[in-house]
Enzyme design. Structure first.
Site, mmCIF file in Angstrom:
data_model
loop_
_atom_site.group_PDB
_atom_site.id
_atom_site.type_symbol
_atom_site.label_atom_id
_atom_site.label_comp_id
_atom_site.label_asym_id
_atom_site.label_seq_id
_atom_site.Cartn_x
_atom_site.Cartn_y
_atom_site.Cartn_z
ATOM 1 N N GLY A 16 0.771 -1.237 0.000
ATOM 2 C CA GLY A 16 0.000 0.000 0.000
ATOM 3 C C GLY A 16 0.799 1.282 0.000
ATOM 4 O O GLY A 16 0.230 2.373 0.069
ATOM 5 N N ILE A 23 0.066 5.975 4.783
ATOM 6 C CA ILE A 23 0.056 5.259 6.052
ATOM 7 C C ILE A 23 0.985 4.051 5.967
ATOM 8 O O ILE A 23 1.734 3.761 6.903
ATOM 9 C CB ILE A 23 -1.377 4.825 6.407
ATOM 10 C CG1 ILE A 23 -2.212 6.046 6.783
ATOM 11 C CG2 ILE A 23 -1.375 3.808 7.552
ATOM 12 C CD1 ILE A 23 -3.679 5.757 6.998
ATOM 13 N N TYR A 158 -18.355 9.769 3.772
ATOM 14 C CA TYR A 158 -17.613 8.505 3.697
ATOM 15 C C TYR A 158 -18.418 7.457 2.929
ATOM 16 O O TYR A 158 -17.842 6.590 2.269
ATOM 17 C CB TYR A 158 -17.265 8.009 5.106
ATOM 18 C CG TYR A 158 -16.113 7.042 5.131
ATOM 19 C CD1 TYR A 158 -14.865 7.407 4.618
ATOM 20 C CD2 TYR A 158 -16.252 5.772 5.677
ATOM 21 C CE1 TYR A 158 -13.797 6.519 4.644
ATOM 22 C CE2 TYR A 158 -15.181 4.885 5.718
ATOM 23 C CZ TYR A 158 -13.964 5.263 5.193
ATOM 24 O OH TYR A 158 -12.910 4.380 5.217
ATOM 25 N N LYS A 165 -15.627 -0.918 4.921
ATOM 26 C CA LYS A 165 -14.715 -1.034 6.065
ATOM 27 C C LYS A 165 -15.348 -1.835 7.200
ATOM 28 O O LYS A 165 -14.651 -2.541 7.947
ATOM 29 C CB LYS A 165 -14.297 0.350 6.554
ATOM 30 C CG LYS A 165 -13.350 1.086 5.618
ATOM 31 C CD LYS A 165 -12.005 0.400 5.498
ATOM 32 C CE LYS A 165 -11.013 1.249 4.733
ATOM 33 N NZ LYS A 165 -9.686 0.598 4.594
ATOM 34 N N LEU A 195 -4.304 12.884 5.922
ATOM 35 C CA LEU A 195 -4.279 13.390 4.551
ATOM 36 C C LEU A 195 -3.315 12.563 3.706
ATOM 37 O O LEU A 195 -2.115 12.817 3.665
ATOM 38 C CB LEU A 195 -3.879 14.863 4.517
ATOM 39 C CG LEU A 195 -3.975 15.544 3.148
ATOM 40 C CD1 LEU A 195 -5.376 15.392 2.565
ATOM 41 C CD2 LEU A 195 -3.592 17.006 3.250
ATOM 42 N N THR A 196 -3.853 11.548 3.070
ATOM 43 C CA THR A 196 -3.092 10.719 2.139
ATOM 44 C C THR A 196 -3.689 10.904 0.746
ATOM 45 O O THR A 196 -4.766 11.469 0.581
ATOM 46 C CB THR A 196 -3.166 9.238 2.527
ATOM 47 O OG1 THR A 196 -4.540 8.805 2.446
ATOM 48 C CG2 THR A 196 -2.657 9.016 3.944
ATOM 49 N N ARG A 197 -2.999 10.386 -0.255
ATOM 50 C CA ARG A 197 -3.511 10.508 -1.620
ATOM 51 C C ARG A 197 -4.852 9.811 -1.766
ATOM 52 O O ARG A 197 -5.769 10.320 -2.406
ATOM 53 C CB ARG A 197 -2.510 9.928 -2.624
ATOM 54 C CG ARG A 197 -2.871 10.239 -4.073
ATOM 55 C CD ARG A 197 -1.844 9.698 -5.026
ATOM 56 N NE ARG A 197 -1.895 8.244 -5.108
ATOM 57 C CZ ARG A 197 -1.154 7.517 -5.933
ATOM 58 N NH1 ARG A 197 -0.285 8.114 -6.720
ATOM 59 N NH2 ARG A 197 -1.263 6.203 -5.956
ATOM 60 N N ALA A 198 -4.983 8.643 -1.163
ATOM 61 C CA ALA A 198 -6.246 7.906 -1.252
ATOM 62 C C ALA A 198 -7.375 8.663 -0.564
ATOM 63 O O ALA A 198 -8.489 8.773 -1.085
ATOM 64 C CB ALA A 198 -6.087 6.522 -0.645
#
Length: 257
Positions: A16, A23, A158, A165, A195-198
């Site tokens: 990932g 993460i 979400y 999930k 705050l990640t790209r995904a």
């Protein structure tokens, strides 16, 4: 964790990593800092130019392509792990995906195709990974997945990923029960919004970050490194008696309900 904490002798797979904000990268970096060995994957050729320098910087002996939606790619990863190491001690599943049209719409409007894709990549691929990892953990091991509080409570925007999930968390519990007799622990880490790209694909994600930090008892957001420290805890001897657990790393946001 104290200075005596160590993951020396532990080796496994982190799936990932997309960039330095992932993460998964925070987890891989922390594992290496504690002395563990990491094999890493990248999604495709486009992603490789971002991931490979990070993985090489961590000294990863294996850096492999892995798109779980492509038949045979996940199996190929485990074939290479078996050829190089024979056995492994942990796997980390830190991938999720939904088509944007389904992610940005109401759950009630989601398509069967979009829901199926999200479930396959975000949830069922963890089951597939567990099946491949099980025979490579003859002395036990740790399997980790990444979730989010939207699995338990309704979080604005979400939407589709909430049920997906929730299914992942349920799979963690069932896998923990099935693999426990082999001393394989299966746990889930549930960070607050990071705050990640995904995550940036989620509608109004900036608003979600602001709300989470303002409502969290500690008044802040988690970092990938925070997640990495909990992952290391589960992988190490410290996690030997913990399985089927959902571990929150969200500065206490989940206690607000």
């Amino acid at each position: 964790m104290s200075n005596s904490f160590s993951l020396h002798g532990k080796r496994g797979l982190v799936v990932g990593i997309a960039n330095e904000h992932s993460i998964a990268y925070g987890i891989a970096k922390t594992i290496r800092e504690y002395g563990g060995e990491v094999a890493a994957t990248y999604l495709n050729e486009k992603a490789e130019r971002f991931v490979r320098p990070l993985a090489e910087g961590l000294g990863c002996p294996l850096i492999m392509p892995c798109d779980v939606s492509k038949p045979g790619e996940l199996e190929s990863v485990f074939d290479k792990l078996k050829a190089a190491w024979g056995t492994i001690d942990y796997v980390v599943h830190s991938i999720a995906f939904s088509p944007l049209a389904d992610l940005h719409g109401r759950l009630v409007d989601s398509t069967a195709e979009g829901f199926g894709v999200a479930m396959d990549i975000s949830c069922h691929s963890f089951i597939r990974m567990a099946k491949l990892a099980e025979p490579m953990m003859p002395n036990g091991g740790t399997m980790l997945a990444m979730s989010y509080y939207g699995a338990e409570k309704v979080i604005d925007h979400y939407d589709l990923m909430g049920p997906v999930k929730a299914a992942l968390e349920s799979c963690v519990r069932y896998l923990a029960a099935e693999l426990g007799p082999n001393n394989i622990r299966v746990n889930c880490i549930s960070p607050g919004p990071i705050l990640t790209r995904a995550a940036s694909g989620i509608k109004d994600f900036d608003e979600l970050l602001t709300v989470a930090s303002s409502r969290a008892p500690l008044g802040r957001l988690a970092t990938p490194e925070d997640v990495g420290r909990l992952a290391a805890f589960y992988i190490g001897e410290t996690g030997n008696n913990i399985t089927g657990n959902i571990g929150f790393v969200d500065a206490g946001y989940h206690v607000r309900g």
